[in-house]
Scaffold this motif. Structure first.
Motif, PDB file in Angstrom:
ATOM      1  N   SER A   1      -7.027  -4.305  -3.182  1.00  0.00           N
ATOM      2  CA  SER A   1      -6.918  -5.707  -2.794  1.00  0.00           C
ATOM      3  C   SER A   1      -7.114  -5.862  -1.283  1.00  0.00           C
ATOM      4  N   GLU A   2      -6.495  -4.985  -0.507  1.00  0.00           N
ATOM      5  CA  GLU A   2      -6.636  -5.034   0.955  1.00  0.00           C
ATOM      6  C   GLU A   2      -8.065  -4.758   1.376  1.00  0.00           C
TER       7      GLU A   2
ATOM      8  N   GLU B   1     -10.367  -7.776   0.563  1.00  0.00           N
ATOM      9  CA  GLU B   1     -10.155  -8.841   1.550  1.00  0.00           C
ATOM     10  C   GLU B   1     -10.896  -8.528   2.847  1.00  0.00           C
TER      11      GLU B   1
ATOM     12  N   GLN C   1       0.357   0.418  -8.849  1.00  0.00           N
ATOM     13  CA  GLN C   1       0.654  -0.537  -7.784  1.00  0.00           C
ATOM     14  C   GLN C   1      -0.023  -0.120  -6.482  1.00  0.00           C
ATOM     15  N   ARG C   2       0.025   1.181  -6.184  1.00  0.00           N
ATOM     16  CA  ARG C   2      -0.610   1.678  -4.954  1.00  0.00           C
ATOM     17  C   ARG C   2      -2.108   1.448  -4.971  1.00  0.00           C
ATOM     18  N   CYS C   3      -2.733   1.756  -6.098  1.00  0.00           N
ATOM     19  CA  CYS C   3      -4.177   1.601  -6.224  1.00  0.00           C
ATOM     20  C   CYS C   3      -4.586   0.132  -6.110  1.00  0.00           C
ATOM     21  N   GLN C   4      -3.850  -0.738  -6.781  1.00  0.00           N
ATOM     22  CA  GLN C   4      -4.189  -2.166  -6.736  1.00  0.00           C
ATOM     23  C   GLN C   4      -4.010  -2.729  -5.323  1.00  0.00           C
ATOM     24  N   GLN C   5      -2.974  -2.304  -4.627  1.00  0.00           N
ATOM     25  CA  GLN C   5      -2.746  -2.797  -3.273  1.00  0.00           C
ATOM     26  C   GLN C   5      -3.856  -2.340  -2.326  1.00  0.00           C
ATOM     27  N   LEU C   6      -4.240  -1.053  -2.423  1.00  0.00           N
ATOM     28  CA  LEU C   6      -5.308  -0.527  -1.569  1.00  0.00           C
ATOM     29  C   LEU C   6      -6.625  -1.257  -1.822  1.00  0.00           C
TER      30      LEU C   6
ATOM     31  N   GLN D   1       4.037   3.210 -10.150  1.00  0.00           N
ATOM     32  CA  GLN D   1       3.846   3.325  -8.704  1.00  0.00           C
ATOM     33  C   GLN D   1       2.383   3.625  -8.375  1.00  0.00           C
TER      34      GLN D   1
END
Length: 240
Positions: A227-228, A231, A220-225, A217
């Motif tokens: 990636s956003e 972008e 996943q949280r770190c990668q999502q932050l 978790q």
């Protein structure tokens, strides 16, 4: 013509910065602030040669009063110049053991207190991870890691490896993501101005009290932050 001249100047500057950094390392071996100073030796002249416009918003990176694990996206060899501009005090990194064979750079990298690991040797890699935990907890030194494990060539984040997050959980220190706009393959090295790069550090992610069960978790949280954020930075560069 300009491209060839730049490459020549960068090659010369790489050797001179390596020699200066090696002398610094010999004068005060394994000082954890050597990495920051050496990073500046490489980055500041190179950014001038490249005429690369760099804007950094890294308040969270410098606002920490305790060690942390810093994770950043890894695009190309030019990261040495781009990210070298923002390395905070008392920060070392983890690199491949093969780096030590690069003239000047490899020796100063070792003398700066950075951790060299042999990724093909599981036993030595685990020993290095134990060493990094001790560095975080007892030497009041932060560790910079590229969690992708290899260059993504500016094509988006690759899957993260576990090591950086395991270290942070084991030491109970926060993680600070550092995001760089995608520039690999987009630099105009034959133009007077090579381009524009944005860097932003995100708020610290606490790990105190987490266990290895929380690892997926957390990753996943770190990668999502990240990636956003990347972008968003890309849109800012495109709209400039």
């Amino acid at each position: 013509m300009l491209f060839s001249l730049r490459m020549l100047l960068l090659g010369l500057q790489f050797l001179l910065a390596g020699l200066a950094g090696l002398l610094l390392g010999l004068c005060r071996p394994f000082n954890p602030d050597n990495s920051r100073l050496c990073a500046r030796l490489y980055a500041l002249p190179a950014l001038c040669v490249l005429r690369l416009k760099l804007k950094a918003e890294v308040r969270s990176l410098y606002g920490q009063d305790r060690p942390c694990v810093i994770v950043a996206n890894h695009q190309s060899n030019y990261d040495l110049y781009v990210l070298g501009r923002v390395v905070p005090p008392r920060t070392v990194s983890i690199g491949k053991k093969s780096l030590k064979w690069i003239p000047f750079f490899g020796q100063l990298y070792w003398l700066a207190g950075n951790v060299l690991i042999d990724r093909g040797n599981t036993r030595q890699a685990k020993q290095a991870m134990l060493q990094t935990t001790e560095t975080l907890q007892r030497r009041a030194t932060s560790i910079w890691v590229f969690p992708e494990g290899t260059r993504n060539l500016g094509k988006g984040l690759l899957p993260f490896k576990k090591g950086a997050f395991q270290m942070a959980i084991a030491a109970g220190v926060p993680i600070i993501p550092v995001c760089v706009s995608n520039y690999a393959g987009r630099l105009k090295l034959n133009s007077w101005s090579s381009g524009r790069v944005l860097i932003r550090s995100l708020p610290a992610i606490p790990t105190l009290g987490l266990t290895l069960d929380d690892l997926p978790q957390l990753m996943q949280r770190c990668q999502q932050l990240m990636s956003e954020c990347i972008e968003q930075l890309d849109r800012q560069v495109a709209g400039a």
